[in-house]
Design an enzyme around this catalytic site. Structure first.
Site, PDB file in Angstrom:
ATOM      1  N   SER A 188       4.302  -9.306  10.974  1.00  0.00           N
ATOM      2  CA  SER A 188       4.152 -10.648  10.428  1.00  0.00           C
ATOM      3  C   SER A 188       4.599 -11.720  11.435  1.00  0.00           C
ATOM      4  O   SER A 188       4.066 -11.766  12.534  1.00  0.00           O
ATOM      5  CB  SER A 188       4.942 -10.701   9.119  1.00  0.00           C
ATOM      6  OG  SER A 188       4.598 -11.819   8.388  1.00  0.00           O
ATOM      7  N   ASP A 358      -3.920  -7.565   2.214  1.00  0.00           N
ATOM      8  CA  ASP A 358      -2.796  -8.386   2.656  1.00  0.00           C
ATOM      9  C   ASP A 358      -3.036  -9.855   2.315  1.00  0.00           C
ATOM     10  O   ASP A 358      -4.014 -10.451   2.751  1.00  0.00           O
ATOM     11  CB  ASP A 358      -2.621  -8.210   4.170  1.00  0.00           C
ATOM     12  CG  ASP A 358      -1.282  -8.706   4.663  1.00  0.00           C
ATOM     13  OD1 ASP A 358      -0.728  -9.634   4.059  1.00  0.00           O
ATOM     14  OD2 ASP A 358      -0.779  -8.149   5.663  1.00  0.00           O
ATOM     15  N   HIS A 391       0.779  -6.449   2.727  1.00  0.00           N
ATOM     16  CA  HIS A 391       1.788  -6.825   3.722  1.00  0.00           C
ATOM     17  C   HIS A 391       3.007  -5.892   3.787  1.00  0.00           C
ATOM     18  O   HIS A 391       3.519  -5.632   4.863  1.00  0.00           O
ATOM     19  CB  HIS A 391       2.254  -8.245   3.412  1.00  0.00           C
ATOM     20  CG  HIS A 391       2.646  -9.038   4.609  1.00  0.00           C
ATOM     21  ND1 HIS A 391       1.746  -9.427   5.577  1.00  0.00           N
ATOM     22  CD2 HIS A 391       3.841  -9.525   5.013  1.00  0.00           C
ATOM     23  CE1 HIS A 391       2.367 -10.130   6.498  1.00  0.00           C
ATOM     24  NE2 HIS A 391       3.642 -10.198   6.191  1.00  0.00           N
TER      25      HIS A 391
END
Ligand SMILES: *[C@@H]1O[C@H](CO)[C@@H](O)[C@H](O)[C@H]1NC(C)=O
Ligand SMILES: *[C@@H]1O[C@H](CO)[C@@H](O)[C@H](O)[C@H]1NC(C)=O
Length: 421
Positions: A188, A358, A391
């Site tokens: 991320s 995601d 995620h």
């Protein structure tokens, strides 16, 4: 789309938020009450405990060392090195790997699952020398040479400062200790700061290859309802105006706002992790429960505002001070500078892994990034798409080892064989 139809609600929400901020008296000190909100442990008094090594690594029989790294802008970070696994020796030419977590997380990200499922331990057991960093403001990295986290100035930074000061300090430290080029793993925001660094030619001389999980550069397609509403209602800007410089997701004021946002139409916060990260396929609920002891972690409100600006303008851009004169004072130009992802050196080995579910690293946004990388050396760019992953699966997925981590290990081994340039 739910988001479009909720724009009326957004206006009402805006007003409501402003009123609520006034009522909350943000500068008041909240007691260190602990209690459950959305399963988060409310903890206004984040302080270092025994340290990451002792809490999550040595308990599994791994050897782990704590280091301190001071950045040029004065932040004192804690960095861990897992020096020895349960299998695989300590031979001196093990290759160093740095694991860099994302926003609202910390180094615990990499060691939350049982050892046979956690990337940190898996890499050690496969003969790598594993280093874990903890960004400024998170549980184990809350010291500064002059400033206290209670000072607003402590929180006067964005991810651009991690590019400028934090990553170079951590990488230099590892390079000095190991005298070897470093493999990088980011998740991320940990991918964003690496991509931005590489695009400016930073770190290239010390990084051997980079594995980027849930790559973040462009953010304009995020589907997370909570993130979208927060970004488009200028929530962060309001927080800043009213003096909340630290964004601690486990503090009372922030949780009150999350509750408020969750009341907006189209937002279902029954499961907050899903509302933020997307529909994760492969999490073990007991691990998720346990991980709430460690995550989420604070970041600066200014950093979240920078990310929200990127959601709104669709560019990888530095923080916009909002006034021409202030941007000129900071950057020497009226608009904040952008990072150009096409400038990433084409011979740097990159592995990108992204998920079809995601909500933060959206498929379309990743495609835009890949478009910028279209001239990358073909044998130096490996792309993996995992249809069912969201995620958090990349970090906590029970099958992440089989699907993702083994690929990373192969990628690192292969890129070590490539002639360095
Ligand atoms: C989930 O986690 C618990 C506790 O660590 C463990 O006993 C269980 O086997 C795990 N389940 C799976 C599918 O990994
Ligand atoms: C980014 O860099 C590429 C080549 O390095 C250039 O062609 C392109 O115009 C740049 N994009 C922007 C927006 O400056």
């Amino acid at each position: 789309m739910a988001l479009r139809s909720s724009s009326f609600a957004l206006c009402a929400l805006n007003l409501f938020i402003s009123l609520l901020i006034l009522l909350l008296e943000p500068n008041r000190v909240f007691g260190s009450s602990r209690g459950e909100h959305f399963g988060f442990i409310v903890d206004d008094n984040i302080g270092a405990d025994a340290g990451l090594c002792a809490s999550l690594v040595t308990v599994h029989g791994y050897k782990c060392q704590e280091f301190e790294v001071t950045t040029d802008d004065g932040y004192i970070l804690s960095v861990q090195r897992i020096t020895e696994g349960r299998v695989g020796g300590t031979d001196s030419n093990r290759q160093p790997v740095l694991l860099q977590h994302g926003v609202l997380a910390d180094g615990a990200t990499w060691v939350l699952n049982p050892p046979e499922q956690s990337l940190g331990m898996i890499l050690v057991d496969n003969g790598f020398d594993v280093w874990i960093s903890n960004s400024r403001g998170t549980r184990y990295s809350r010291r500064h040479v002059k400033l206290d986290p209670k000072d607003r100035n402590y929180w006067d930074w964005t991810w651009g400062d991690l590019v400028m000061y934090e990553l170079p300090a951590v990488i230099d430290h590892i390079f000095t200790q190991t005298k070897q080029k470093i493999h990088y793993v980011g998740h991320s925001q940990g991918t964003l700061i690496a991509l931005a660094s590489f695009s400016e030619g930073r770190l290239i001389d010390k990084v051997k290859s980079a594995a980027l999980l849930c790559p973040i550069a462009y953010l304009s397609h995020i589907t997370t309802p909570l993130g979208n509403i927060a970004a488009r209602s200028l929530l962060g800007e309001k927080f800043m105006t009213f003096g909340l410089a630290e964004f601690n997701p486990r503090s009372k004021p922030v949780l009150e706002f999350v509750k408020l946002l969750c009341a907006a139409p189209g937002v279902d916060c029954y499961d907050l992790l899903t509302a933020i990260t997307g529909k994760n396929c492969c999490l073990n609920s007991s691990t998720v429960q346990m991980s709430l002891e460690y995550e989420p972690q604070p970041t600066s409100t200014k950093n979240l505002v920078n990310l929200a600006q990127m959601v709104r303008i669709g560019k990888v851009s530095k923080y916009d001070y909002g006034k021409k004169s202030e941007n000129v004072a900071h950057y020497g130009q009226a608009k904040p500078p952008e990072y150009n992802m096409s400038n990433i050196p084409r011979n740097l080995p990159l592995f990108l892994s992204y998920g079809g579910q995601d909500a933060l690293s959206d498929v379309q946004d990743v495609q835009n990034l890949l478009e910028d990388l279209k001239f990358h050396d073909i044998d130096k760019l490996h792309v993996q798409f995992i249809k069912d992953y969201a995620h958090a699966d990349f970090i906590l997925g029970v099958n992440a080892r089989d699907i993702v981590y083994n690929e990373i290990i192969t990628f690192f081994r292969n890129s070590s064989l490539l002639k360095s340039v």
